[in-house]
Design a protein around this motif. Structure first.
Motif, PDB file in Angstrom:
ATOM      1  N   PRO A   1       0.813  -1.208   0.000  1.00 59.49           N
ATOM      2  CA  PRO A   1       0.000   0.000   0.000  1.00 59.49           C
ATOM      3  C   PRO A   1       0.850   1.264   0.000  1.00 59.49           C
ATOM      4  CG  PRO A   1       0.026  -0.948   2.199  1.00 59.49           C
ATOM      5  CD  PRO A   1       0.788  -1.891   1.308  1.00 59.49           C
ATOM      6  N   ILE A   2       0.212   2.365  -0.443  1.00 61.33           N
ATOM      7  CA  ILE A   2       0.821   3.685  -0.395  1.00 61.33           C
ATOM      8  C   ILE A   2       0.025   4.493   0.634  1.00 61.33           C
ATOM      9  CG2 ILE A   2       1.418   5.775  -1.658  1.00 61.33           C
ATOM     10  CD1 ILE A   2       1.319   4.144  -4.243  1.00 61.33           C
ATOM     11  N   GLU A   3       0.731   5.146   1.537  1.00 61.34           N
ATOM     12  CA  GLU A   3       0.095   5.958   2.572  1.00 61.34           C
ATOM     13  C   GLU A   3      -0.267   7.328   2.010  1.00 61.34           C
ATOM     14  OE1 GLU A   3      -0.325   4.540   5.656  1.00 61.34           O
ATOM     15  OE2 GLU A   3       0.683   2.756   4.860  1.00 61.34           O
ATOM     16  N   GLY A   4      -1.350   7.892   2.528  1.00 55.36           N
ATOM     17  CA  GLY A   4      -1.774   9.231   2.148  1.00 55.36           C
ATOM     18  C   GLY A   4      -2.295   9.975   3.364  1.00 55.36           C
ATOM     19  N   ALA A   5      -2.299  11.294   3.295  1.00 54.98           N
ATOM     20  CA  ALA A   5      -2.807  12.104   4.410  1.00 54.98           C
ATOM     21  C   ALA A   5      -3.156  13.497   3.910  1.00 54.98           C
ATOM     22  CB  ALA A   5      -1.766  12.211   5.522  1.00 54.98           C
ATOM     23  N   CYS A   6      -4.093  14.128   4.613  1.00 49.83           N
ATOM     24  CA  CYS A   6      -4.409  15.522   4.341  1.00 49.83           C
ATOM     25  C   CYS A   6      -3.251  16.391   4.846  1.00 49.83           C
ATOM     26  CB  CYS A   6      -5.719  15.910   5.020  1.00 49.83           C
ATOM     27  SG  CYS A   6      -5.654  15.861   6.823  1.00 49.83           S
ATOM     28  N   GLN A   7      -3.339  17.687   4.656  1.00 52.65           N
ATOM     29  CA  GLN A   7      -2.251  18.582   5.040  1.00 52.65           C
ATOM     30  C   GLN A   7      -1.977  18.592   6.537  1.00 52.65           C
ATOM     31  OE1 GLN A   7      -3.748  22.075   2.762  1.00 52.65           O
ATOM     32  NE2 GLN A   7      -1.649  22.165   2.033  1.00 52.65           N
ATOM     33  N   CYS A   8      -3.026  18.478   7.363  1.00 53.12           N
ATOM     34  CA  CYS A   8      -2.822  18.534   8.819  1.00 53.12           C
ATOM     35  C   CYS A   8      -2.616  17.159   9.439  1.00 53.12           C
ATOM     36  CB  CYS A   8      -3.978  19.258   9.499  1.00 53.12           C
ATOM     37  SG  CYS A   8      -5.525  18.313   9.567  1.00 53.12           S
TER      38      CYS A   8
ATOM     39  N   SER B   1      -7.259  19.357 -12.268  1.00 52.50           N
ATOM     40  CA  SER B   1      -7.195  18.557 -11.047  1.00 52.50           C
ATOM     41  C   SER B   1      -6.900  17.114 -11.434  1.00 52.50           C
ATOM     42  CB  SER B   1      -8.534  18.642 -10.308  1.00 52.50           C
ATOM     43  OG  SER B   1      -8.535  17.838  -9.158  1.00 52.50           O
ATOM     44  N   ILE B   2      -6.134  16.430 -10.620  1.00 48.15           N
ATOM     45  CA  ILE B   2      -5.787  15.032 -10.874  1.00 48.15           C
ATOM     46  C   ILE B   2      -6.699  14.128 -10.052  1.00 48.15           C
ATOM     47  CG2 ILE B   2      -3.973  13.281 -10.669  1.00 48.15           C
ATOM     48  CD1 ILE B   2      -3.304  15.349 -12.760  1.00 48.15           C
ATOM     49  N   THR B   3      -7.164  13.056 -10.676  1.00 54.98           N
ATOM     50  CA  THR B   3      -8.044  12.094 -10.033  1.00 54.98           C
ATOM     51  C   THR B   3      -7.571  10.681 -10.336  1.00 54.98           C
ATOM     52  OG1 THR B   3      -9.938  13.572 -10.197  1.00 54.98           O
ATOM     53  CG2 THR B   3     -10.419  11.241  -9.966  1.00 54.98           C
TER      54      THR B   3
ATOM     55  N   LEU C   1     -10.158   9.336  -6.031  1.00 50.89           N
ATOM     56  CA  LEU C   1      -9.180   9.757  -5.036  1.00 50.89           C
ATOM     57  C   LEU C   1      -8.367  10.933  -5.558  1.00 50.89           C
ATOM     58  CD1 LEU C   1      -8.100   8.694  -2.258  1.00 50.89           C
ATOM     59  CD2 LEU C   1      -6.385   7.455  -3.569  1.00 50.89           C
ATOM     60  N   LYS C   2      -8.057  11.886  -4.683  1.00 54.32           N
ATOM     61  CA  LYS C   2      -7.190  13.005  -5.036  1.00 54.32           C
ATOM     62  C   LYS C   2      -5.765  12.588  -4.648  1.00 54.32           C
ATOM     63  CE  LYS C   2      -9.143  15.723  -6.804  1.00 54.32           C
ATOM     64  NZ  LYS C   2      -9.588  15.590  -8.202  1.00 54.32           N
ATOM     65  N   PRO C   3      -4.985  12.057  -5.576  1.00 60.83           N
ATOM     66  CA  PRO C   3      -3.734  11.376  -5.245  1.00 60.83           C
ATOM     67  C   PRO C   3      -2.533  12.260  -4.931  1.00 60.83           C
ATOM     68  CG  PRO C   3      -4.014  11.369  -7.606  1.00 60.83           C
ATOM     69  CD  PRO C   3      -5.255  12.004  -7.009  1.00 60.83           C
ATOM     70  N   THR C   4      -2.669  13.563  -5.035  1.00 56.69           N
ATOM     71  CA  THR C   4      -1.510  14.411  -4.749  1.00 56.69           C
ATOM     72  C   THR C   4      -1.154  14.414  -3.277  1.00 56.69           C
ATOM     73  OG1 THR C   4      -2.960  16.342  -4.674  1.00 56.69           O
ATOM     74  CG2 THR C   4      -1.800  15.915  -6.746  1.00 56.69           C
ATOM     75  N   ASN C   5      -2.028  13.855  -2.419  1.00 52.18           N
ATOM     76  CA  ASN C   5      -1.677  13.771  -1.002  1.00 52.18           C
ATOM     77  C   ASN C   5      -1.167  12.380  -0.609  1.00 52.18           C
ATOM     78  OD1 ASN C   5      -4.225  12.531  -0.940  1.00 52.18           O
ATOM     79  ND2 ASN C   5      -5.219  14.378  -0.205  1.00 52.18           N
ATOM     80  N   LEU C   6      -0.763  11.575  -1.590  1.00 45.98           N
ATOM     81  CA  LEU C   6      -0.104  10.294  -1.325  1.00 45.98           C
ATOM     82  C   LEU C   6       1.373  10.523  -1.016  1.00 45.98           C
ATOM     83  CD1 LEU C   6      -1.607   8.115  -4.193  1.00 45.98           C
ATOM     84  CD2 LEU C   6      -1.926   7.732  -1.742  1.00 45.98           C
ATOM     85  N   SER C   7       1.963   9.621  -0.250  1.00 46.47           N
ATOM     86  CA  SER C   7       3.389   9.741   0.070  1.00 46.47           C
ATOM     87  C   SER C   7       4.262   9.435  -1.151  1.00 46.47           C
ATOM     88  CB  SER C   7       3.752   8.809   1.228  1.00 46.47           C
ATOM     89  OG  SER C   7       3.479   7.460   0.876  1.00 46.47           O
ATOM     90  N   ASP C   8       3.772   8.616  -2.077  1.00 41.53           N
ATOM     91  CA  ASP C   8       4.489   8.296  -3.308  1.00 41.53           C
ATOM     92  C   ASP C   8       3.613   8.742  -4.467  1.00 41.53           C
ATOM     93  OD1 ASP C   8       5.801   7.245  -5.509  1.00 41.53           O
ATOM     94  OD2 ASP C   8       6.151   5.276  -4.603  1.00 41.53           O
ATOM     95  N   THR C   9       3.947   9.863  -5.063  1.00 44.87           N
ATOM     96  CA  THR C   9       3.110  10.440  -6.118  1.00 44.87           C
ATOM     97  C   THR C   9       3.521  10.000  -7.521  1.00 44.87           C
ATOM     98  OG1 THR C   9       4.472  12.440  -6.105  1.00 44.87           O
ATOM     99  CG2 THR C   9       2.464  12.459  -4.749  1.00 44.87           C
ATOM    100  N   ARG C  10       4.376   9.003  -7.620  1.00 44.42           N
ATOM    101  CA  ARG C  10       4.770   8.536  -8.956  1.00 44.42           C
ATOM    102  C   ARG C  10       3.602   7.935  -9.729  1.00 44.42           C
ATOM    103  NH1 ARG C  10       9.385   4.537  -7.898  1.00 44.42           N
ATOM    104  NH2 ARG C  10       8.110   4.187  -6.040  1.00 44.42           N
ATOM    105  N   ILE C  11       2.506   7.583  -9.032  1.00 40.81           N
ATOM    106  CA  ILE C  11       1.346   7.051  -9.760  1.00 40.81           C
ATOM    107  C   ILE C  11       0.651   8.135 -10.574  1.00 40.81           C
ATOM    108  CG2 ILE C  11       0.953   5.307  -7.965  1.00 40.81           C
ATOM    109  CD1 ILE C  11      -1.760   6.858  -7.448  1.00 40.81           C
ATOM    110  N   ILE C  12       0.962   9.393 -10.292  1.00 36.80           N
ATOM    111  CA  ILE C  12       0.275  10.495 -10.971  1.00 36.80           C
ATOM    112  C   ILE C  12       0.860  10.674 -12.366  1.00 36.80           C
ATOM    113  CG2 ILE C  12      -0.391  12.920 -10.875  1.00 36.80           C
ATOM    114  CD1 ILE C  12      -0.129  12.735  -7.831  1.00 36.80           C
ATOM    115  N   GLN C  13       0.340   9.842 -13.265  1.00 36.20           N
ATOM    116  CA  GLN C  13       0.692   9.891 -14.675  1.00 36.20           C
ATOM    117  C   GLN C  13      -0.611   9.790 -15.451  1.00 36.20           C
ATOM    118  OE1 GLN C  13       3.839   7.124 -15.735  1.00 36.20           O
ATOM    119  NE2 GLN C  13       4.700   7.290 -13.685  1.00 36.20           N
ATOM    120  N   PRO C  14      -1.276  10.925 -15.705  1.00 41.70           N
ATOM    121  CA  PRO C  14      -2.601  10.877 -16.337  1.00 41.70           C
ATOM    122  C   PRO C  14      -2.601  10.109 -17.653  1.00 41.70           C
ATOM    123  CG  PRO C  14      -2.144  13.081 -15.550  1.00 41.70           C
ATOM    124  CD  PRO C  14      -0.871  12.295 -15.410  1.00 41.70           C
ATOM    125  N   THR C  15      -3.594   9.225 -17.774  1.00 41.59           N
ATOM    126  CA  THR C  15      -3.781   8.459 -19.004  1.00 41.59           C
ATOM    127  C   THR C  15      -4.880   9.067 -19.857  1.00 41.59           C
ATOM    128  OG1 THR C  15      -5.223   6.963 -17.777  1.00 41.59           O
ATOM    129  CG2 THR C  15      -2.927   6.289 -18.054  1.00 41.59           C
TER     130      THR C  15
END
Length: 139
Positions: free
Chosen positions: A8-15, A46-48, A100-114
């Protein structure tokens, strides 16, 4: 997609009040250029990451906000009530799939829009990448 990403990849909001774990790869990654997503991201798009709801584990309290889409469908959003960071969107009539809004993931390498959607509303200064599927509105 980058093949060396481990789940799994961890994610969190800003706070840090809302945390989550993405258990499996997304079905697709989209860049949405609609005016509402421009407002949300305060950027050109926006990325989704479209995922099954069962592929994410959430912790923490979230609030919900809803609006009507051009299609007439309801779009709902879950966000952190403390920092306001959006976590995901969903259609209440189809809760089994979330955006999911993936920019708050700890590993953002998945953000490659198809795909790029709502390109009929994209900012003029942004050049769409070559070889990516584009739709003038929602596919």
């Amino acid at each position: 997609m980058t093949s060396d990403i481990s789940y799994p990849i961890e994610g969190a909001c800003q706070c840090g009040g809302v945390t989550y774990r993405l258990l499996r790869p997304a079905k697709l990654i989209a860049a949405c250029h609609c005016r509402e997503c421009q407002k949300l991201s305060t950027s050109a798009f926006s990325i989704t990451a479209v995922v099954d709801a069962t592929d994410v584990e959430f912790n923490g309290r979230m609030k919900e906000w809803q609006r009507k889409a051009d299609s007439g469908n309801t779009i709902a959003a879950k966000f952190c009530p403390n920092c306001g960071n959006r976590i995901y969107h969903f259609n209440p009539d189809k809760p089994e799939e979330i955006r999911l809004k993936p920019t708050n993931l700890s590993d953002t390498r998945i953000i490659q829009p198809t795909i790029h959607i709502w390109v009929s509303e994209k900012q003029d200064w942004y050049t769409l990448p070559e070889g990516v599927t584009c739709y003038p509105k929602q596919p």
